[in-house]
Design a protein around this motif. Sequence first.
Motif, PDB file in Angstrom:
ATOM      1  N   THR A  42      25.477  17.282 -45.303  1.00  0.00           N
ATOM      2  CA  THR A  42      24.483  16.346 -44.796  1.00  0.00           C
ATOM      3  C   THR A  42      24.960  15.632 -43.541  1.00  0.00           C
ATOM      4  OG1 THR A  42      23.963  15.969 -47.105  1.00  0.00           O
ATOM      5  CG2 THR A  42      22.891  14.554 -45.522  1.00  0.00           C
ATOM      6  N   THR A  43      26.205  15.225 -43.546  1.00  0.00           N
ATOM      7  CA  THR A  43      26.694  14.541 -42.354  1.00  0.00           C
ATOM      8  C   THR A  43      26.711  15.495 -41.170  1.00  0.00           C
ATOM      9  OG1 THR A  43      28.929  14.942 -43.173  1.00  0.00           O
ATOM     10  CG2 THR A  43      28.052  12.726 -43.442  1.00  0.00           C
ATOM     11  N   GLY A  44      27.003  16.761 -41.470  1.00  0.00           N
ATOM     12  CA  GLY A  44      26.973  17.751 -40.404  1.00  0.00           C
ATOM     13  C   GLY A  44      25.594  17.805 -39.775  1.00  0.00           C
ATOM     14  N   GLN A  45      24.615  17.789 -40.630  1.00  0.00           N
ATOM     15  CA  GLN A  45      23.233  17.806 -40.153  1.00  0.00           C
ATOM     16  C   GLN A  45      22.917  16.539 -39.359  1.00  0.00           C
ATOM     17  OE1 GLN A  45      20.695  19.757 -40.044  1.00  0.00           O
ATOM     18  NE2 GLN A  45      21.665  21.513 -41.090  1.00  0.00           N
ATOM     19  N   LEU A  46      23.276  15.445 -39.957  1.00  0.00           N
ATOM     20  CA  LEU A  46      22.892  14.159 -39.370  1.00  0.00           C
ATOM     21  C   LEU A  46      23.546  13.939 -38.012  1.00  0.00           C
ATOM     22  CD1 LEU A  46      22.944  11.768 -42.437  1.00  0.00           C
ATOM     23  CD2 LEU A  46      20.979  12.545 -41.138  1.00  0.00           C
ATOM     24  N   ALA A  47      24.747  14.428 -37.877  1.00  0.00           N
ATOM     25  CA  ALA A  47      25.483  14.191 -36.645  1.00  0.00           C
ATOM     26  C   ALA A  47      24.760  14.800 -35.453  1.00  0.00           C
ATOM     27  CB  ALA A  47      26.882  14.760 -36.756  1.00  0.00           C
ATOM     28  N   THR A  48      23.960  15.800 -35.729  1.00  0.00           N
ATOM     29  CA  THR A  48      23.258  16.445 -34.643  1.00  0.00           C
ATOM     30  C   THR A  48      21.964  15.723 -34.280  1.00  0.00           C
ATOM     31  OG1 THR A  48      22.020  17.842 -36.131  1.00  0.00           O
ATOM     32  CG2 THR A  48      24.157  18.671 -35.408  1.00  0.00           C
ATOM     33  N   GLN A  49      21.628  14.735 -35.064  1.00  0.00           N
ATOM     34  CA  GLN A  49      20.353  14.063 -34.828  1.00  0.00           C
ATOM     35  C   GLN A  49      20.501  12.881 -33.876  1.00  0.00           C
ATOM     36  OE1 GLN A  49      17.846  15.637 -36.136  1.00  0.00           O
ATOM     37  NE2 GLN A  49      19.329  16.972 -37.153  1.00  0.00           N
ATOM     38  N   SER A  50      19.355  12.419 -33.452  1.00  0.00           N
ATOM     39  CA  SER A  50      19.367  11.216 -32.629  1.00  0.00           C
ATOM     40  C   SER A  50      18.839  10.057 -33.449  1.00  0.00           C
ATOM     41  CB  SER A  50      18.491  11.415 -31.400  1.00  0.00           C
ATOM     42  OG  SER A  50      17.157  11.571 -31.811  1.00  0.00           O
ATOM     43  N   SER A  51      19.107   8.905 -32.977  1.00  0.00           N
ATOM     44  CA  SER A  51      18.717   7.704 -33.714  1.00  0.00           C
ATOM     45  C   SER A  51      17.198   7.677 -33.885  1.00  0.00           C
ATOM     46  CB  SER A  51      19.174   6.480 -32.943  1.00  0.00           C
ATOM     47  OG  SER A  51      18.750   5.340 -33.585  1.00  0.00           O
ATOM     48  N   PRO A  52      16.655   7.252 -34.956  1.00  0.00           N
ATOM     49  CA  PRO A  52      17.352   6.685 -36.112  1.00  0.00           C
ATOM     50  C   PRO A  52      17.753   7.731 -37.134  1.00  0.00           C
ATOM     51  CG  PRO A  52      15.016   6.528 -36.451  1.00  0.00           C
ATOM     52  CD  PRO A  52      15.192   7.225 -35.123  1.00  0.00           C
ATOM     53  N   ALA A  53      17.475   8.971 -36.845  1.00  0.00           N
ATOM     54  CA  ALA A  53      17.680   9.976 -37.886  1.00  0.00           C
ATOM     55  C   ALA A  53      19.127  10.392 -38.028  1.00  0.00           C
ATOM     56  CB  ALA A  53      16.792  11.188 -37.611  1.00  0.00           C
TER      57      ALA A  53
END
Lengths: 594, 373
Positions: free
Chosen positions: A317-328
């Motif tokens: 999940t963190t791997g996924q999230l790290a690729t996102q932009s705020s706020p996601a």
Amino acid sequence: MATPKSRSRDGYPGRALALILVVTVGLVALMFGTGNTKPRLGIDLAGGTSVTLTAKSDDPSAVNKTNLDTAVNIIQKRVNGMGVSEAEVQTQGNANIIVNIPDGGNTQQSIDKVGDTAKLYFRPVLAAEPSGAAAQQPSPSASASGGASASPSAGASAVAGSPSASASAPASASASATKAGRALSGALQADPTASASGSASAQPSASAQASAPAANPSAAPTPDAETLALQQKYAALDCSDKAQRLNYQKTNDPTAPAIACSYNDEQGLWYKFVLGGVAVNGQDVTKAQAVYDTQTGKGWMVDLSFNDTGSKAFAATTGQLATQSSPANQFAIVLDGQVVSHPYVQESITGGNAVINGTFTSDEAKSLANVLSYGALPLDFVKSDVTTVSPQLGSEQLKAGLIAGLIGMVLVVAYSLVYYRGLGLISIAGLVVSAVLTWSIMSLLGAGIGFALNLPAVCGAIVAIGITADSFIVYFERIRDEVREGAQLRAAVQRAWPRARRTILVSDFVSFLCAAVLYLVSVGKVQGFAFTLGLTTLLDVVVIFLFTKPLITLLARTKFFASGHPWSGLDPKRLGARPPIRGSRRRSTTTQEV
Amino acid sequence: MSLRNIGHRLYQGEVSFDFVGKRKIWYSISAVIVLVAGIGLAMGLHLGIEFKGGSVYTVHKPGLSASQAKDTADKIIGSNTALAQTTDKGDVRIQVSAQESIPATTFTKEFSQAIGVQEQDINAQVIGPSWGADISKKALTGLIVFMVLVTIYMAIAFEWRMAVAALVALIHDLLITIGVYALVGFEVTPGTVIGFLTILGYSLYDTVVVFDTVKENTRGLTKQSRRTYSEAANHGLNQTLVRSINTTVVALLPVSALLFIGGGFLGAGTLNDISLALFIGLAAGAYSSICVATPLLAQLKEQAPDMKALAKRVAQRRASEAKAKAEAEARGEEFDEVEGEDGDGEQVAAGMVGQRNQPVSRARGKGRPSGKH
């Protein structure tokens, strides 16, 4: 004082009396000194609400003392955090937690909340925006404009990273993320630290935003009914309204998106969130502790460890999230439906360890660590008993209990006086000493270990009047037996003692055993009763050894008792004593003449 | 005879109630009571809401009738299962079963609005359906643990026969108390359970006091041949009768104060529940320690070989004594005198033997040359 000869025979009554006097005075002084002059009253006497929570778990070994204690800590914070002061939370028995909420404050609300299972989840943030009636009235229309292309995709892929429910989630995400994008960017400037416990982090958000890929708006699925409902709920949600801050996580499937609120202490603002399905379950946290980061000097942070399942899910999940932009790119830590913390994610965190940092104070870090640990507990609580007592009823019960106690005391005193005359005075003095000791110990225990006097405990104390008086009777009857045998009073008092002592000890032991067993296996009200009974039984032994016996020894030296004054209760004639001349062991017929 | 001498006369054995000898009567009485209690138990106990789960609301509003309250409650829960009754104090008590899963907050709010009272005038108690089962289980665990421990303790402090007799008396008391509850239909609440459990301690307390004297009275019993264990036990019982009565009365006084204050001022409630159970239990406990525990102990003891032998010796001695007495009336006195010194040197009244039923000894004492005092 006594002559040396009588000392050896009578023991040292003066010393014992002095000892108990010192102890009593000491306790009373301590009581007044610490200002705890009254026993704490239980909810049933003071009015208020008492909730009994019983822990249930599939794994029986999980219901242990450590887990319960942690739960107590958290519940305590939770209850008092709801504006109820002096709520008292304690474990009772092996699997119970009693929450006593005194009158005043939002009692009813706390009752509903207190029993809620503290469930901890890690969920990706899909959207977030401030939510406050006065501050900002988020209306769906207002949001449409700001929608950067990144936002919808962020929402979409964040959901993809979450275990499931991707079908419905993206829709809501894309719809709301648009709004959130703008709302939160504003918030970011104002430093997006947040959380109820005043914690959480804000990794420099610039990097997070920079990393946001201009993604492919992944085939935005059409919103289904469920999503629409969520969307509407989110739009309508006003977190500044207490009634609306419900635990939305409870109502739906943990794998589906949910909405939640969070309070930002610094801004004094409420935020609302759309959260993806549960990425990591709080039960997968094996350890959480507050640590001080000395290396980078960033201050307090919370160190997390996951188990295997947890670390895999967390890494993914963190791997996924790290690729996102705020706020996601935020990871929400949600406890009981409220976002406790929502740190930004910069990179995939592997290895089963994670650090949440931010501008924590040590207390904040500890508190968050506590929450995380607690959420990791596989304990569910069932509300077994909820009792609300109005202050009026409580005080009536207390009054009735006190009146009953007083009447009981008077009856016992009257009976002793009528039957034992002068000796009765001794039993009265003994009862008074006993009462003073009981009162002061209870008052001190109230402050010391949170002992609260409840109605059954009052009953226990009243019943104890009988027990205490029983011991006197056992001893008095023994003395009288000796007098009947023809012994002089002074000798009778000494000769009666070993036998009376034995009987008293044996029966008090049985009584105490009963109280102890009751206390250990019981819960709630029964425990209060057992505690009082046990305490008074112990005091009974103390009083009879250190007070009654020495006092009688001393009084036996007085003319009034020693000569068997008719009002002393030890009149040999009245008792039908044999004449004290050895060898003439005939019964006296003088009995008939008295 | 004035009451204040009774202690003396009981102590000296001038007056004696034959508790042990007439044990069959006591056993029969107890059997009947226990049987009736058993029937009552079979009929079932009237369990309070704590054991069934549900919620109880007590509404304090003068002039509110039970039917009115029920109608309102039914409307709120949407079925007609609510129970309403007025309490002694004029409050209305509404019970809603656990099946109606309506939050207490909601109910209180709606009810207070519908009926026009302040929310704080409504006391709410919500009990999970498993609570009662939990309490009962714990009570039962406590009961068993206590019984085992106390039996072990008594077996060590006294002897196993005393432990058995005390245990039987204890069960007897519990059965009677619970039976009364079943028969009369008193509601069993956690308060009642507390009461029941306290009876454990108290019943034994009483028995222990009696046994302690019995033990003392029967020490060195086998060294003499004047009285059997049963007789010695009975004498001990009589000696402590005043003490037993006094301790029971003294224990009952506060409890009855609780009972009447609890009942009189407050109507049904915890005070009442605990004290009622205690009252019945204490009374039963006093009865059982005298009429059940000690006779049973004597009966058990008489089975022991040494006591059997003793009983035989006593019988033989009595036969020869009777013969001797028939021969010389005056010499019978001397027999007593001599024997009074052995065995139980300090307190056995002369002339105790075989005079359990009538205060013969007094008549005899009077007949003695009284110049000695």
